[in-house]
Design a protein around this motif. Sequence first.
Motif, PDB file in Angstrom:
ATOM      1  N   TYR A 111      -0.840 -17.642 -13.087  1.00  0.00           N
ATOM      2  CA  TYR A 111      -1.440 -16.315 -12.970  1.00  0.00           C
ATOM      3  C   TYR A 111      -1.806 -16.024 -11.526  1.00  0.00           C
ATOM      4  CZ  TYR A 111      -4.587 -12.368 -13.855  1.00  0.00           C
ATOM      5  OH  TYR A 111      -5.190 -11.138 -13.850  1.00  0.00           O
ATOM      6  N   ARG A 112      -1.237 -14.985 -10.961  1.00  0.00           N
ATOM      7  CA  ARG A 112      -1.516 -14.599  -9.584  1.00  0.00           C
ATOM      8  C   ARG A 112      -2.354 -13.338  -9.501  1.00  0.00           C
ATOM      9  NH1 ARG A 112       2.358 -12.882  -6.425  1.00  0.00           N
ATOM     10  NH2 ARG A 112       1.167 -13.543  -4.597  1.00  0.00           N
ATOM     11  N   GLY A 113      -2.739 -12.809 -10.644  1.00  0.00           N
ATOM     12  CA  GLY A 113      -3.530 -11.597 -10.647  1.00  0.00           C
ATOM     13  C   GLY A 113      -2.784 -10.420 -11.222  1.00  0.00           C
ATOM     14  N   CYS A 114      -3.407  -9.273 -11.166  1.00  0.00           N
ATOM     15  CA  CYS A 114      -2.835  -8.052 -11.721  1.00  0.00           C
ATOM     16  C   CYS A 114      -1.554  -7.692 -10.970  1.00  0.00           C
ATOM     17  CB  CYS A 114      -3.839  -6.914 -11.610  1.00  0.00           C
ATOM     18  SG  CYS A 114      -3.172  -5.311 -12.086  1.00  0.00           S
ATOM     19  N   PRO A 115      -0.413  -7.631 -11.642  1.00  0.00           N
ATOM     20  CA  PRO A 115       0.838  -7.304 -10.952  1.00  0.00           C
ATOM     21  C   PRO A 115       0.837  -5.906 -10.361  1.00  0.00           C
ATOM     22  CG  PRO A 115       1.151  -7.298 -13.330  1.00  0.00           C
ATOM     23  CD  PRO A 115      -0.205  -7.868 -13.081  1.00  0.00           C
ATOM     24  N   LEU A 116       0.071  -5.002 -10.964  1.00  0.00           N
ATOM     25  CA  LEU A 116       0.003  -3.650 -10.429  1.00  0.00           C
ATOM     26  C   LEU A 116      -0.681  -3.635  -9.064  1.00  0.00           C
ATOM     27  CD1 LEU A 116      -1.056  -1.789 -13.702  1.00  0.00           C
ATOM     28  CD2 LEU A 116       1.200  -1.736 -12.633  1.00  0.00           C
ATOM     29  N   LEU A 117      -1.809  -4.321  -8.959  1.00  0.00           N
ATOM     30  CA  LEU A 117      -2.526  -4.346  -7.684  1.00  0.00           C
ATOM     31  C   LEU A 117      -1.789  -5.168  -6.634  1.00  0.00           C
ATOM     32  CD1 LEU A 117      -6.286  -4.601  -8.708  1.00  0.00           C
ATOM     33  CD2 LEU A 117      -4.987  -2.606  -7.955  1.00  0.00           C
ATOM     34  N   LEU A 118      -1.103  -6.204  -7.055  1.00  0.00           N
ATOM     35  CA  LEU A 118      -0.291  -6.966  -6.105  1.00  0.00           C
ATOM     36  C   LEU A 118       0.784  -6.073  -5.504  1.00  0.00           C
ATOM     37  CD1 LEU A 118       0.127 -10.352  -8.016  1.00  0.00           C
ATOM     38  CD2 LEU A 118      -1.149  -9.979  -5.903  1.00  0.00           C
ATOM     39  N   ALA A 119       1.384  -5.233  -6.346  1.00  0.00           N
ATOM     40  CA  ALA A 119       2.405  -4.307  -5.851  1.00  0.00           C
ATOM     41  C   ALA A 119       1.786  -3.272  -4.933  1.00  0.00           C
ATOM     42  CB  ALA A 119       3.096  -3.624  -7.033  1.00  0.00           C
ATOM     43  N   GLN A 120       0.644  -2.732  -5.319  1.00  0.00           N
ATOM     44  CA  GLN A 120       0.005  -1.700  -4.501  1.00  0.00           C
ATOM     45  C   GLN A 120      -0.389  -2.235  -3.129  1.00  0.00           C
ATOM     46  OE1 GLN A 120      -3.941  -0.053  -5.571  1.00  0.00           O
ATOM     47  NE2 GLN A 120      -2.892   1.914  -5.747  1.00  0.00           N
ATOM     48  N   ALA A 121      -0.787  -3.509  -3.079  1.00  0.00           N
ATOM     49  CA  ALA A 121      -1.184  -4.102  -1.803  1.00  0.00           C
ATOM     50  C   ALA A 121      -0.030  -4.131  -0.803  1.00  0.00           C
ATOM     51  CB  ALA A 121      -1.716  -5.515  -2.025  1.00  0.00           C
ATOM     52  N   GLU A 122       1.190  -4.163  -1.320  1.00  0.00           N
ATOM     53  CA  GLU A 122       2.359  -4.179  -0.437  1.00  0.00           C
ATOM     54  C   GLU A 122       2.717  -2.786   0.069  1.00  0.00           C
ATOM     55  OE1 GLU A 122       5.634  -6.839  -1.003  1.00  0.00           O
ATOM     56  OE2 GLU A 122       4.833  -7.485  -2.946  1.00  0.00           O
ATOM     57  N   PHE A 123       2.136  -1.766  -0.552  1.00  0.00           N
ATOM     58  CA  PHE A 123       2.429  -0.394  -0.164  1.00  0.00           C
ATOM     59  C   PHE A 123       1.107   0.355   0.020  1.00  0.00           C
ATOM     60  CE2 PHE A 123       5.971  -2.025  -2.624  1.00  0.00           C
ATOM     61  CZ  PHE A 123       7.066  -1.708  -1.822  1.00  0.00           C
ATOM     62  N   PRO A 124       0.396   0.078   1.111  1.00  0.00           N
ATOM     63  CA  PRO A 124      -0.955   0.635   1.301  1.00  0.00           C
ATOM     64  C   PRO A 124      -0.986   2.134   1.573  1.00  0.00           C
ATOM     65  CG  PRO A 124      -0.256  -0.579   3.254  1.00  0.00           C
ATOM     66  CD  PRO A 124       0.770  -0.840   2.208  1.00  0.00           C
ATOM     67  N   ASP A 125       0.134   2.721   1.933  1.00  0.00           N
ATOM     68  CA  ASP A 125       0.165   4.161   2.206  1.00  0.00           C
ATOM     69  C   ASP A 125      -0.102   4.932   0.917  1.00  0.00           C
ATOM     70  OD1 ASP A 125       0.620   6.769   2.928  1.00  0.00           O
ATOM     71  OD2 ASP A 125       2.691   6.472   3.585  1.00  0.00           O
ATOM     72  N   PRO A 126      -1.195   5.696   0.827  1.00  0.00           N
ATOM     73  CA  PRO A 126      -1.512   6.433  -0.396  1.00  0.00           C
ATOM     74  C   PRO A 126      -0.427   7.415  -0.816  1.00  0.00           C
ATOM     75  CG  PRO A 126      -3.410   6.385   1.073  1.00  0.00           C
ATOM     76  CD  PRO A 126      -2.250   5.859   1.856  1.00  0.00           C
ATOM     77  N   ALA A 127       0.444   7.793   0.120  1.00  0.00           N
ATOM     78  CA  ALA A 127       1.504   8.740  -0.204  1.00  0.00           C
ATOM     79  C   ALA A 127       2.750   8.062  -0.771  1.00  0.00           C
ATOM     80  CB  ALA A 127       1.889   9.548   1.042  1.00  0.00           C
ATOM     81  N   HIS A 128       2.802   6.733  -0.717  1.00  0.00           N
ATOM     82  CA  HIS A 128       3.992   6.035  -1.209  1.00  0.00           C
ATOM     83  C   HIS A 128       4.043   6.112  -2.735  1.00  0.00           C
ATOM     84  CE1 HIS A 128       6.892   2.837  -2.051  1.00  0.00           C
ATOM     85  NE2 HIS A 128       7.272   2.955  -0.794  1.00  0.00           N
ATOM     86  N   PRO A 129       5.218   6.352  -3.310  1.00  0.00           N
ATOM     87  CA  PRO A 129       5.338   6.467  -4.775  1.00  0.00           C
ATOM     88  C   PRO A 129       4.795   5.261  -5.532  1.00  0.00           C
ATOM     89  CG  PRO A 129       7.343   7.230  -3.718  1.00  0.00           C
ATOM     90  CD  PRO A 129       6.500   6.619  -2.638  1.00  0.00           C
ATOM     91  N   THR A 130       5.026   4.059  -5.013  1.00  0.00           N
ATOM     92  CA  THR A 130       4.527   2.861  -5.693  1.00  0.00           C
ATOM     93  C   THR A 130       3.005   2.837  -5.696  1.00  0.00           C
ATOM     94  OG1 THR A 130       6.499   1.559  -5.143  1.00  0.00           O
ATOM     95  CG2 THR A 130       4.490   0.338  -5.662  1.00  0.00           C
ATOM     96  N   HIS A 131       2.406   3.162  -4.566  1.00  0.00           N
ATOM     97  CA  HIS A 131       0.941   3.214  -4.480  1.00  0.00           C
ATOM     98  C   HIS A 131       0.387   4.218  -5.478  1.00  0.00           C
ATOM     99  CE1 HIS A 131      -2.790   2.617  -1.996  1.00  0.00           C
ATOM    100  NE2 HIS A 131      -3.109   3.740  -2.638  1.00  0.00           N
ATOM    101  N   GLN A 132       0.994   5.373  -5.550  1.00  0.00           N
ATOM    102  CA  GLN A 132       0.516   6.427  -6.445  1.00  0.00           C
ATOM    103  C   GLN A 132       0.705   6.050  -7.909  1.00  0.00           C
ATOM    104  OE1 GLN A 132       2.650   9.923  -5.140  1.00  0.00           O
ATOM    105  NE2 GLN A 132       1.210  10.333  -3.473  1.00  0.00           N
ATOM    106  N   LEU A 133       1.821   5.401  -8.214  1.00  0.00           N
ATOM    107  CA  LEU A 133       2.076   5.000  -9.600  1.00  0.00           C
ATOM    108  C   LEU A 133       1.042   3.988 -10.068  1.00  0.00           C
ATOM    109  CD1 LEU A 133       3.956   5.184 -12.065  1.00  0.00           C
ATOM    110  CD2 LEU A 133       5.297   3.315 -11.070  1.00  0.00           C
ATOM    111  N   VAL A 134       0.734   3.022  -9.212  1.00  0.00           N
ATOM    112  CA  VAL A 134      -0.276   2.024  -9.566  1.00  0.00           C
ATOM    113  C   VAL A 134      -1.633   2.689  -9.754  1.00  0.00           C
ATOM    114  CG1 VAL A 134      -1.551   0.002  -8.767  1.00  0.00           C
ATOM    115  CG2 VAL A 134       0.927   0.113  -8.457  1.00  0.00           C
ATOM    116  N   ALA A 135      -1.974   3.595  -8.855  1.00  0.00           N
ATOM    117  CA  ALA A 135      -3.266   4.281  -8.962  1.00  0.00           C
ATOM    118  C   ALA A 135      -3.358   5.026 -10.296  1.00  0.00           C
ATOM    119  CB  ALA A 135      -3.442   5.250  -7.799  1.00  0.00           C
ATOM    120  N   LYS A 136      -2.281   5.632 -10.708  1.00  0.00           N
ATOM    121  CA  LYS A 136      -2.263   6.366 -11.980  1.00  0.00           C
ATOM    122  C   LYS A 136      -2.491   5.422 -13.154  1.00  0.00           C
ATOM    123  CE  LYS A 136       0.789   9.211 -14.867  1.00  0.00           C
ATOM    124  NZ  LYS A 136       2.133   9.842 -14.960  1.00  0.00           N
TER     125      LYS A 136
END
Length: 221
Positions: free
Chosen positions: A103-128
Motif C-alpha cells: 500500500y502506497r497510499g491513495c492512488p488519486l492523490l499520488l496521481a495529483q501530486a505528479e500534476f500540481p497545476d490546478p488547470a491540468h485535467p488530471t489534477h481537476q479529475l482527482v479534485a472532483k
Amino acid sequence: MSSAPADRPKAAERIQAAAKDLFYRHGIRATGVEEVCRVAEATKMSLYRSYPSKDALVAAILCEDAAVYDVWFEAVTGGLPDAIAKLRALVEAVATKLSDPDYRGCPLLLAQAEFPDPAHPTHQLVAKHKARMRTGLTQLAAEAGAAEPEAVGDALALLFDGAWASLPYLGSARAGEVLRQSAEAVFRLGLPRAPSALGQSAFGSATPAPALSSARDQTTS
C-alpha cells in the motif's frame, strides 16, 4: 489447463491493468507508454486505438480507482446499524489497509501530486473525485448528528490521507494507532453524545460535546 485465446483479456483491458499497476508502483511520469505496452503484451497502436493519449489512459484509471473506492466504501459500511458505526468501520478499514506492505497510499492523490497545476485535467479529475468522497464522509457525519458535519468530514478526510503519508517515518502499526486515536478525538469533539442519538456505550456520557470548530479555535496559536 491453459486458457483458450478467446478467454484472454482484450488489449485495452490488458493495457489499463498494466498501466494501473505501473503508475501506482513507479509513478505516471516515470512510466512510458512503451513500458505499459511491453507489460501488457500489446502494441502502441492498440494503446492509442483505445486511449487517444496518455492523459486519457490516466483518466480512465483514475475513474476506475474512484469506482473501486465506491465498492470498498459500501462493503465496509453496508449493513451496519448507524452512522457512527459506519464511520468507525471506515477508520478501522483504513488503519488495516496501512499494514499492507504494497500500500502506497491513495492512488488519486499520488496521481495529483505528479500534476500540481490546478488547470491540468488530471489534477481537476482527482479534485472532483476526492470532493465526492469527502461528501460521503460529511453525509455520514450529518446522519450521526454532528452540529458541523463538514468539519467532521474534513477532519476524517485529512486523517485518512495523512495516515498513509506518515507511513515512511511512523511505520504501519503506529500510523494505524494514531489514526484510530485521532478519529476518536474527532468523534468526541464533533458528534453528540446523547444516548438517544448514538447509544450510551459509544462515549459514556450524555453531556453534549463542544462543536468541532470551537475546539479547533481554542487550540490554534
